[in-house]
Design a protein around this motif. Structure first.
Motif, mmCIF file in Angstrom:
data_model
loop_
_atom_site.group_PDB
_atom_site.id
_atom_site.type_symbol
_atom_site.label_atom_id
_atom_site.label_comp_id
_atom_site.label_asym_id
_atom_site.label_seq_id
_atom_site.Cartn_x
_atom_site.Cartn_y
_atom_site.Cartn_z
ATOM 1 N N VAL A 160 1.003 -4.824 -11.798
ATOM 2 C CA VAL A 160 1.874 -4.316 -10.897
ATOM 3 C C VAL A 160 3.114 -4.145 -11.621
ATOM 4 C CG1 VAL A 160 2.861 -4.544 -8.536
ATOM 5 C CG2 VAL A 160 0.439 -5.263 -9.137
ATOM 6 N N LEU A 161 3.670 -4.960 -12.396
ATOM 7 C CA LEU A 161 4.760 -5.026 -13.050
ATOM 8 C C LEU A 161 4.920 -3.760 -13.979
ATOM 9 C CD1 LEU A 161 5.743 -8.703 -13.298
ATOM 10 C CD2 LEU A 161 6.391 -7.082 -11.469
ATOM 11 N N SER A 162 3.820 -3.463 -14.702
ATOM 12 C CA SER A 162 4.168 -2.217 -15.536
ATOM 13 C C SER A 162 4.159 -0.834 -14.881
ATOM 14 C CB SER A 162 2.736 -2.078 -16.127
ATOM 15 O OG SER A 162 1.590 -1.412 -15.307
ATOM 16 N N ALA A 163 4.804 0.087 -15.493
ATOM 17 C CA ALA A 163 5.210 1.534 -15.013
ATOM 18 C C ALA A 163 4.071 2.097 -14.280
ATOM 19 C CB ALA A 163 5.694 2.555 -16.020
ATOM 20 N N ARG A 164 2.690 2.060 -15.096
ATOM 21 C CA ARG A 164 1.598 2.895 -14.884
ATOM 22 C C ARG A 164 1.103 2.004 -13.374
ATOM 23 N NH1 ARG A 164 -3.221 4.840 -18.629
ATOM 24 N NH2 ARG A 164 -4.693 5.233 -16.862
ATOM 25 N N GLY A 165 1.169 0.690 -13.275
ATOM 26 C CA GLY A 165 0.661 -0.267 -12.300
ATOM 27 C C GLY A 165 1.732 0.135 -10.944
ATOM 28 N N ALA A 166 2.870 0.191 -11.275
ATOM 29 C CA ALA A 166 3.834 0.517 -9.982
ATOM 30 C C ALA A 166 3.392 1.843 -9.349
ATOM 31 C CB ALA A 166 5.305 0.421 -10.678
ATOM 32 N N LEU A 167 3.427 2.957 -10.590
ATOM 33 C CA LEU A 167 3.167 4.381 -9.945
ATOM 34 C C LEU A 167 1.777 4.094 -9.153
ATOM 35 C CD1 LEU A 167 4.194 6.317 -12.971
ATOM 36 C CD2 LEU A 167 5.074 6.297 -10.792
ATOM 37 N N MET A 168 0.855 3.280 -9.668
ATOM 38 C CA MET A 168 -0.727 3.342 -8.885
ATOM 39 C C MET A 168 -0.677 2.835 -7.520
ATOM 40 S SD MET A 168 -3.973 3.655 -8.945
ATOM 41 C CE MET A 168 -4.335 3.694 -10.533
ATOM 42 N N VAL A 169 0.314 1.680 -7.332
ATOM 43 C CA VAL A 169 0.716 1.058 -6.052
ATOM 44 C C VAL A 169 1.236 1.982 -5.332
ATOM 45 C CG1 VAL A 169 1.841 -0.711 -5.232
ATOM 46 C CG2 VAL A 169 0.748 -1.359 -6.997
ATOM 47 N N ALA A 170 2.141 2.385 -5.783
ATOM 48 C CA ALA A 170 3.068 3.558 -4.998
ATOM 49 C C ALA A 170 2.506 4.906 -4.453
ATOM 50 C CB ALA A 170 4.305 4.219 -5.728
ATOM 51 N N TRP A 171 1.367 5.385 -5.355
ATOM 52 C CA TRP A 171 0.481 6.430 -4.949
ATOM 53 C C TRP A 171 -0.502 5.929 -3.880
ATOM 54 C CZ3 TRP A 171 -0.105 11.604 -4.977
ATOM 55 C CH2 TRP A 171 -1.277 11.884 -4.580
ATOM 56 N N LEU A 172 -1.269 4.863 -4.108
ATOM 57 C CA LEU A 172 -2.076 4.478 -3.106
ATOM 58 C C LEU A 172 -1.464 4.011 -1.862
ATOM 59 C CD1 LEU A 172 -4.580 2.248 -5.419
ATOM 60 C CD2 LEU A 172 -4.843 4.578 -4.398
ATOM 61 N N GLY A 173 -0.037 3.209 -2.059
ATOM 62 C CA GLY A 173 0.533 2.699 -0.712
ATOM 63 C C GLY A 173 0.956 4.056 -0.017
ATOM 64 N N LEU A 174 1.669 4.898 -0.579
ATOM 65 C CA LEU A 174 2.656 5.812 0.240
ATOM 66 C C LEU A 174 1.794 7.104 0.471
ATOM 67 C CD1 LEU A 174 5.819 5.546 -1.964
ATOM 68 C CD2 LEU A 174 5.386 4.821 0.447
ATOM 69 N N VAL A 175 1.051 7.486 -0.494
ATOM 70 C CA VAL A 175 0.117 8.896 -0.199
ATOM 71 C C VAL A 175 -1.311 8.437 0.439
ATOM 72 C CG1 VAL A 175 -0.696 11.071 -1.321
ATOM 73 C CG2 VAL A 175 1.565 10.016 -1.957
ATOM 74 N N ALA A 176 -1.916 7.751 -0.342
ATOM 75 C CA ALA A 176 -3.182 7.621 -0.208
ATOM 76 C C ALA A 176 -3.490 6.909 1.221
ATOM 77 C CB ALA A 176 -4.115 6.952 -1.258
ATOM 78 N N THR A 177 -2.751 6.168 1.573
ATOM 79 C CA THR A 177 -2.776 5.072 2.574
ATOM 80 C C THR A 177 -1.722 5.575 3.814
ATOM 81 O OG1 THR A 177 -3.869 3.316 1.645
ATOM 82 C CG2 THR A 177 -2.868 2.862 3.743
ATOM 83 N N GLY A 178 -0.425 5.403 3.309
ATOM 84 C CA GLY A 178 0.519 5.900 4.175
ATOM 85 C C GLY A 178 0.444 7.241 5.010
ATOM 86 N N LEU A 179 0.365 8.277 4.083
ATOM 87 C CA LEU A 179 0.417 9.606 4.614
ATOM 88 C C LEU A 179 -0.924 9.828 5.524
ATOM 89 C CD1 LEU A 179 1.450 12.547 4.884
ATOM 90 C CD2 LEU A 179 0.307 13.114 2.804
ATOM 91 N N SER A 180 -2.224 9.236 5.006
ATOM 92 C CA SER A 180 -3.260 9.466 5.882
ATOM 93 C C SER A 180 -3.271 8.978 6.989
ATOM 94 C CB SER A 180 -4.415 9.236 4.835
ATOM 95 O OG SER A 180 -4.646 7.900 4.788
ATOM 96 N N TYR A 181 -2.577 7.771 7.127
ATOM 97 C CA TYR A 181 -2.560 7.098 8.493
ATOM 98 C C TYR A 181 -1.447 7.514 9.224
ATOM 99 C CZ TYR A 181 -6.645 4.159 7.709
ATOM 100 O OH TYR A 181 -7.884 3.803 7.552
ATOM 101 N N VAL A 182 -0.556 8.201 8.918
ATOM 102 C CA VAL A 182 0.630 8.955 9.836
ATOM 103 C C VAL A 182 -0.265 9.968 10.487
ATOM 104 C CG1 VAL A 182 2.685 10.336 9.697
ATOM 105 C CG2 VAL A 182 2.684 8.012 8.625
ATOM 106 N N LEU A 183 -1.014 10.689 9.630
ATOM 107 C CA LEU A 183 -2.005 11.873 10.278
ATOM 108 C C LEU A 183 -3.126 11.390 11.213
ATOM 109 C CD1 LEU A 183 -2.551 13.845 6.846
ATOM 110 C CD2 LEU A 183 -0.850 14.443 8.678
#
Length: 152
Positions: free
Chosen positions: A60-83
């Motif tokens: 999670v501390l790597s740039a790639r890991g942090a981007l993955m967490v951000a994508w999955l948390g904000l877009v794939a999960t966050g946005l879909s559940y706001v909808l």
């Protein structure tokens, strides 16, 4: 048939139904939609926290890991559940839960079309059942009752 697997599937289905009905009830009582979703995901995260105890989370501390967490948390999960909560605000829980069954169908079809995965006969049967169920939900006479809309 694996009894533990069947019990797990039933537990997951009941949990999802409970989550959907509870979220709809809170929305109908005037709770803010994003607050409802954040609260439910926060509780879920706390319940699942022991599952990652002792796991190596250094990635999670790597740039790639942090981007993955951000994508999955904000877009794939966050946005879909706001909808999702917007849907719950205006439709019955049963309709929203049924419509959400399109998600695994979409994921399966994307796997076949984009990733070249092979669609098995049982998966094809499952997709057919879900699509026919969604079509049945769309038939006239399946409209929500008047006065069931709430503010998101």
């Amino acid at each position: 048939m694996d009894p533990l697997g069947v019990a797990g599937a039933l537990g997951a289905g009941l949990s999802y139904a409970g989550y959907t009905v509870t979220a709809r009830t809170l929305l109908l009582r005037g709770a803010h939609g994003v607050t409802v979703m954040a609260g439910m995901f926060g509780v879920g995260a706390m319940v699942l926290l022991p599952a990652v105890a002792g796991a190596d989370l250094g990635w999670v501390l790597s740039a790639r890991g942090a981007l993955m967490v951000a994508w999955l948390g904000l877009v794939a999960t966050g946005l879909s559940y706001v909808l999702f909560q917007h849907g719950l605000a205006g439709l019955p829980s049963s309709t929203v839960a049924t419509l959400s069954l399109a998600e695994p169908v979409t994921a399966t079809l994307l796997g076949v079309l984009v990733l070249g995965e092979v669609l098995g006969s049982l998966s094809a049967l499952g997709i057919t059942v879900v699509v026919l169920s969604l079509a049945a939900m769309a038939l006239p006479g399946r409209r929500p009752r008047a006065g069931t809309r709430v503010a998101p």
